[in-house]
Scaffold this motif. Structure first.
Motif, mmCIF file in Angstrom:
data_model
loop_
_atom_site.group_PDB
_atom_site.id
_atom_site.type_symbol
_atom_site.label_atom_id
_atom_site.label_comp_id
_atom_site.label_asym_id
_atom_site.label_seq_id
_atom_site.Cartn_x
_atom_site.Cartn_y
_atom_site.Cartn_z
ATOM 1 N N SER A 17 -9.583 3.356 -13.143
ATOM 2 C CA SER A 17 -9.202 4.219 -12.027
ATOM 3 C C SER A 17 -7.704 4.114 -11.777
ATOM 4 C CB SER A 17 -9.972 3.798 -10.768
ATOM 5 O OG SER A 17 -9.528 4.524 -9.646
ATOM 6 N N ILE A 18 -7.077 5.262 -11.576
ATOM 7 C CA ILE A 18 -5.651 5.311 -11.243
ATOM 8 C C ILE A 18 -5.511 6.091 -9.940
ATOM 9 C CG2 ILE A 18 -3.375 6.151 -11.926
ATOM 10 C CD1 ILE A 18 -4.197 5.830 -14.809
ATOM 11 N N SER A 19 -4.962 5.427 -8.929
ATOM 12 C CA SER A 19 -4.764 6.075 -7.629
ATOM 13 C C SER A 19 -3.302 5.933 -7.220
ATOM 14 C CB SER A 19 -5.689 5.450 -6.582
ATOM 15 O OG SER A 19 -5.402 4.076 -6.421
ATOM 16 N N LEU A 20 -3.008 6.248 -5.974
ATOM 17 C CA LEU A 20 -1.623 6.366 -5.518
ATOM 18 C C LEU A 20 -0.854 5.047 -5.615
ATOM 19 C CD1 LEU A 20 0.161 8.650 -4.481
ATOM 20 C CD2 LEU A 20 -0.401 7.967 -2.154
ATOM 21 N N ASP A 21 -1.513 3.923 -5.363
ATOM 22 C CA ASP A 21 -0.827 2.635 -5.456
ATOM 23 C C ASP A 21 -0.274 2.409 -6.858
ATOM 24 O OD1 ASP A 21 -0.831 1.662 -2.931
ATOM 25 O OD2 ASP A 21 -2.556 0.351 -3.154
ATOM 26 N N MET B 113 0.847 -1.200 0.000
ATOM 27 C CA MET B 113 0.000 0.000 0.000
ATOM 28 C C MET B 113 0.881 1.249 0.000
ATOM 29 S SD MET B 113 -3.049 1.393 0.168
ATOM 30 C CE MET B 113 -4.149 0.081 0.708
ATOM 31 N N ALA B 114 0.669 2.127 -0.981
ATOM 32 C CA ALA B 114 1.425 3.366 -1.050
ATOM 33 C C ALA B 114 1.071 4.258 0.137
ATOM 34 C CB ALA B 114 1.126 4.090 -2.355
ATOM 35 N N GLY B 115 2.070 4.937 0.689
ATOM 36 C CA GLY B 115 1.849 5.754 1.871
ATOM 37 C C GLY B 115 2.347 7.176 1.702
ATOM 38 N N LEU B 116 2.659 7.799 2.831
ATOM 39 C CA LEU B 116 3.043 9.210 2.849
ATOM 40 C C LEU B 116 4.295 9.470 2.024
ATOM 41 C CD1 LEU B 116 2.688 12.077 3.921
ATOM 42 C CD2 LEU B 116 3.910 11.387 6.004
ATOM 43 N N GLU C 219 -4.937 10.187 -4.555
ATOM 44 C CA GLU C 219 -5.527 9.662 -3.324
ATOM 45 C C GLU C 219 -5.163 8.192 -3.159
ATOM 46 O OE1 GLU C 219 -9.534 12.216 -2.670
ATOM 47 O OE2 GLU C 219 -9.310 11.213 -4.594
ATOM 48 N N THR C 220 -5.325 7.702 -1.942
ATOM 49 C CA THR C 220 -4.843 6.368 -1.604
ATOM 50 C C THR C 220 -5.670 5.269 -2.236
ATOM 51 O OG1 THR C 220 -4.163 7.295 0.534
ATOM 52 C CG2 THR C 220 -4.139 4.896 0.322
ATOM 53 N N ASN C 221 -6.975 5.439 -2.278
ATOM 54 C CA ASN C 221 -7.858 4.360 -2.721
ATOM 55 C C ASN C 221 -8.566 4.700 -4.021
ATOM 56 O OD1 ASN C 221 -7.491 2.731 -0.252
ATOM 57 N ND2 ASN C 221 -8.534 4.449 0.738
ATOM 58 N N LYS C 222 -8.819 3.650 -4.815
ATOM 59 C CA LYS C 222 -9.468 3.823 -6.106
ATOM 60 C C LYS C 222 -10.952 4.134 -5.957
ATOM 61 C CE LYS C 222 -6.681 0.512 -8.761
ATOM 62 N NZ LYS C 222 -6.768 -0.735 -9.566
ATOM 63 N N ILE C 223 -11.509 4.632 -7.054
ATOM 64 C CA ILE C 223 -12.953 4.734 -7.154
ATOM 65 C C ILE C 223 -13.526 3.316 -7.267
ATOM 66 C CG2 ILE C 223 -12.989 4.831 -9.683
ATOM 67 C CD1 ILE C 223 -15.165 6.925 -9.508
ATOM 68 N N ARG C 224 -14.741 3.100 -6.783
ATOM 69 C CA ARG C 224 -15.363 1.769 -6.859
ATOM 70 C C ARG C 224 -15.976 1.586 -8.250
ATOM 71 N NH1 ARG C 224 -19.632 1.922 -3.739
ATOM 72 N NH2 ARG C 224 -19.446 4.119 -3.183
ATOM 73 N N LEU C 225 -15.242 0.838 -9.088
ATOM 74 C CA LEU C 225 -15.651 0.712 -10.482
ATOM 75 C C LEU C 225 -16.917 -0.116 -10.665
ATOM 76 C CD1 LEU C 225 -12.180 0.263 -12.204
ATOM 77 C CD2 LEU C 225 -13.525 2.325 -11.935
ATOM 78 N N LYS C 226 -17.330 -0.867 -9.650
ATOM 79 C CA LYS C 226 -18.553 -1.666 -9.736
ATOM 80 C C LYS C 226 -19.782 -0.888 -9.273
ATOM 81 C CE LYS C 226 -16.616 -5.445 -11.235
ATOM 82 N NZ LYS C 226 -16.916 -5.936 -12.599
ATOM 83 N N ASP C 227 -19.599 0.362 -8.941
ATOM 84 C CA ASP C 227 -20.707 1.196 -8.490
ATOM 85 C C ASP C 227 -21.774 1.306 -9.593
ATOM 86 O OD1 ASP C 227 -21.304 3.516 -6.277
ATOM 87 O OD2 ASP C 227 -22.026 4.088 -8.266
ATOM 88 N N ASN D 13 -6.867 7.334 4.334
ATOM 89 C CA ASN D 13 -8.225 6.833 4.103
ATOM 90 C C ASN D 13 -8.933 7.507 2.940
ATOM 91 O OD1 ASN D 13 -8.081 5.112 6.426
ATOM 92 N ND2 ASN D 13 -8.444 6.917 7.722
ATOM 93 N N SER D 14 -8.240 8.389 2.232
ATOM 94 C CA SER D 14 -8.902 9.141 1.163
ATOM 95 C C SER D 14 -9.205 8.236 -0.025
ATOM 96 C CB SER D 14 -8.023 10.304 0.706
ATOM 97 O OG SER D 14 -6.818 9.826 0.131
ATOM 98 N N SER D 15 -10.312 8.523 -0.699
ATOM 99 C CA SER D 15 -10.722 7.750 -1.864
ATOM 100 C C SER D 15 -11.211 8.696 -2.949
ATOM 101 C CB SER D 15 -11.860 6.782 -1.505
ATOM 102 O OG SER D 15 -11.462 5.849 -0.539
ATOM 103 N N GLN D 16 -11.110 8.236 -4.178
ATOM 104 C CA GLN D 16 -11.681 8.987 -5.277
ATOM 105 C C GLN D 16 -13.202 8.996 -5.127
ATOM 106 O OE1 GLN D 16 -10.073 6.599 -8.438
ATOM 107 N NE2 GLN D 16 -8.542 8.133 -8.953
ATOM 108 N N GLY D 17 -13.807 10.110 -5.445
ATOM 109 C CA GLY D 17 -15.249 10.233 -5.281
ATOM 110 C C GLY D 17 -16.014 9.914 -6.546
#
Length: 571
Positions: A191-195, A1-4, A167-175, A110-114
């Motif tokens: 979705s492309i996030s920090l990881d 998990m990617a961090g600070l 942001e740390t977490n991806k958007i939920r693509l199954k939404d 704990n941030s996530s894409q909205g």
């Protein structure tokens, strides 16, 4: 998990991209020192887009960005972007990539894409669907017209929408909201996030080493000639072992006699082993899907269906044990040069279920070739070039490993110019480059200057590193002229951006460097005037063409040459 620390490293990388852009394009507005977030955001756009841009340089990428704030700062004109920040066309693959960016100023684990970030873009999608462009202006309108023309053509175009953030977490693509977007617009959403970004940022790694134990029947040594003391090997390797030796965990990589393989189910791929892989960083491809299908449906067939993996190691030590029934091998400082997609897909499949490592991956095998390079970088480059040339890979990526391209990179580095042979290369953190140019852009400029065909520079890109390659980069190529090529390009870009009365286009620059080469003592503004007049006056069979279509006509180039002879001499 990617961090600070990943978040901080990304900030630094984005600032470097921003600084390179300011050295390339004269900004219309100045960003105050206390607005570092704006600088990072601009750099973030360029960093991400370069990974998808197939050799486009910073100038080209900035033209693909339609974000209103970006264009207001850089060009002084920011139109409503309708919720899309950038549009990248890949004419060869017939792909349209749409990007929505969010760059957060502060790190949060704990941030996530909205979900709402995606629906901001709905105005752009509505314009595509209705073809209603009333009130849409500038680069935004240009991009929509091109998208609509592509979709209305007989060719099949694939549209992919990327939601990108630090942001740390991806958007939920199954939404269900995302599913609706897919259904309405027939597009793929990613979705492309920090990881993911952490893997894209991989710098040249520390040497990666591993130990492996083989049955003697699974290994075949190879020596180039009888007097050579350096051995290479062709082996059958269990997919679970491949997971182990390419994991981020150095302890696992050395545990060649591992009994409990369950910890391998949660290990991550060390992307450092792919640093020299010419394919770069691939988000997804049809080959990944085929490999995963084989693993799911016919794992025992993987050895037969797959081309295998090619590794090169600076040192290989092998010894027989247990009465030579087993071979213990130590590979030091190794890289995967070919088979990167296979390796990534096996790791992805491993993550899908804790049982995959024991039920599937420990039961199937992969062909692995392990070559000894003995520290010879030229050997490494040649192995990478020739083993990848059998697969579907761009000729430019293959040529990025050739000695003449490395020579150009080293030569231009003496003048603080970064010659980027691969996407995402902005040099080491220990050197402050004054300018960047991509290998592909350099080839396009050579086609205009050396071959005298600026009309082909934009639409014959696929030939620059194939049938035109020797003529441009080898036959009568003088490396000392490389600096002049780059300087002509810099000067041309700057001259166009400093003229508010003219519209900048990539194709115009190819013509301008061509004109400067033919008439080196002529004032550049006069050359621009002549080019702009010719563009305005040119017609084809009494039909009005777009400026871009005009400049790819041979008759346009021939007419320009006639005008140059008359007007430059008269001046």
């Amino acid at each position: 998990m990617a961090g600070l620390n990943t978040f901080k490293n990304l900030n630094v990388k984005c600032e470097r991209y921003y600084n390179l852009l300011t050295k390339t394009i004269p900004f219309k507005k100045t960003i105050s020192e206390d607005r570092i977030i704006d600088k990072r955001r601009i750099g973030f756009y360029l960093f991400i887009l370069e990974s998808f841009g197939r050799g486009k340089d910073i100038v080209d990428l900035s033209q693909c960005i339609i974000d209103s704030d970006f264009n207001d700062i850089v060009y002084g004109i920011g139109h409503d972007d309708l919720g899309i920040d950038a549009v990248l066309f890949d004419d060869e693959s017939q792909e349209i990539n749409l990007f929505n960016f969010k760059y957060r100023e502060r790190f949060s684990a704990n941030s996530s894409q909205g979900i709402n970030d995606s629906f901001i873009s709905s105005k752009y999608f509505n314009a595509i669907e209705t073809e209603n462009l009333i009130g849409v202006q500038g680069k935004v309108r240009d991009s929509l017209e091109k998208v609509i023309d592509a979709l209305n053509s007989n060719n099949i175009w694939k549209i992919t929408y990327y939601s990108v953030s630090n942001e740390t977490n991806k958007i939920r693509l199954k939404d269900p909201h995302i599913d609706r977007l897919r259904a309405i617009y027939d597009l793929e959403v990613k979705s492309i996030s920090l990881d993911y970004i952490a893997d894209m940022m991989s710098l040249r790694p520390e040497p990666i080493c591993a130990s492996i134990l083989f049955d003697s029947s699974s290994i075949m040594p190879y020596v180039e000639h009888e007097l050579s003391s350096s051995k290479s090997y062709i082996v059958r390797m269990k997919a679970s072992e491949l997971i182990r030796i390419t994991s981020k965990d150095s302890v696992l990589r050395d545990d060649y006699n591992i009994e409990d393989i369950s910890p391998l189910s949660s290990t991550e791929l060390d992307y450092g082993v792919l640093f020299d892989n010419v394919r770069g960083f691939v988000l997804n491809s049809k080959y990944n899907t085929n490999i995963k299908k084989t693993l799911s449906d016919s794992p025992s067939k993987l050895f037969m269906y797959n081309n295998g993996i090619t590794m090169v190691a600076k040192e290989i030590h092998s010894e027989g044990i247990n009465g030579n029934r087993k071979q213990k091998m130590r590979i030091n400082d190794f890289q995967v040069l070919n088979g990167g997609q296979t390796l990534r897909t096996i790791h992805d499949f491993n993550k899908e279920s804790e049982k995959n490592i024991s039920d599937v991956l420990s039961e199937c095998e992969v062909l692995v070739r392990i070559f000894s390079s003995s520290g010879d970088d030229n050997t490494i480059n040649k192995i990478a070039e020739f083993t990848n040339s059998q697969n579907s890979i761009s000729t430019a990526d293959l040529k990025s490993l050739s000695s003449e391209q490395i020579d150009i990179e080293n030569y231009l580095a003496n003048f603080d110019i970064l010659y980027s042979r691969k996407s995402g290369d902005i040099g080491g953190s220990d050197k402050n480059y004054s300018y960047q140019i991509t290998m592909e852009k350099f080839g396009q400029l050579l086609l205009a200057i050396k071959k005298g065909e600026p009309d082909k520079s934009s639409n014959h890109k696929q030939y620059i590193f194939s049938k035109y390659y020797d003529e441009l980069f080898i036959d009568n190529f003088d490396i000392s002229e490389s600096l002049d090529v780059v300087n002509k390009y810099r000067y041309s870009v700057s001259a166009y951006y400093n003229r508010p009365d003219t519209v900048f286009m990539e194709q115009k620059v190819y013509y301008l460097v061509y004109m400067m080469s033919k008439y080196p003592s002529c004032d550049i503004n006069l050359l621009i005037d002549i080019l702009e007049d010719e563009i305005t006056a040119f017609r084809e069979d009494d039909k009005s063409l777009s400026d871009a279509r005009k400049m790819i006509q041979v008759r346009f180039r021939e007419g320009l040459e006639s005008s140059l002879k008359l007007k430059v001499i008269s001046e």
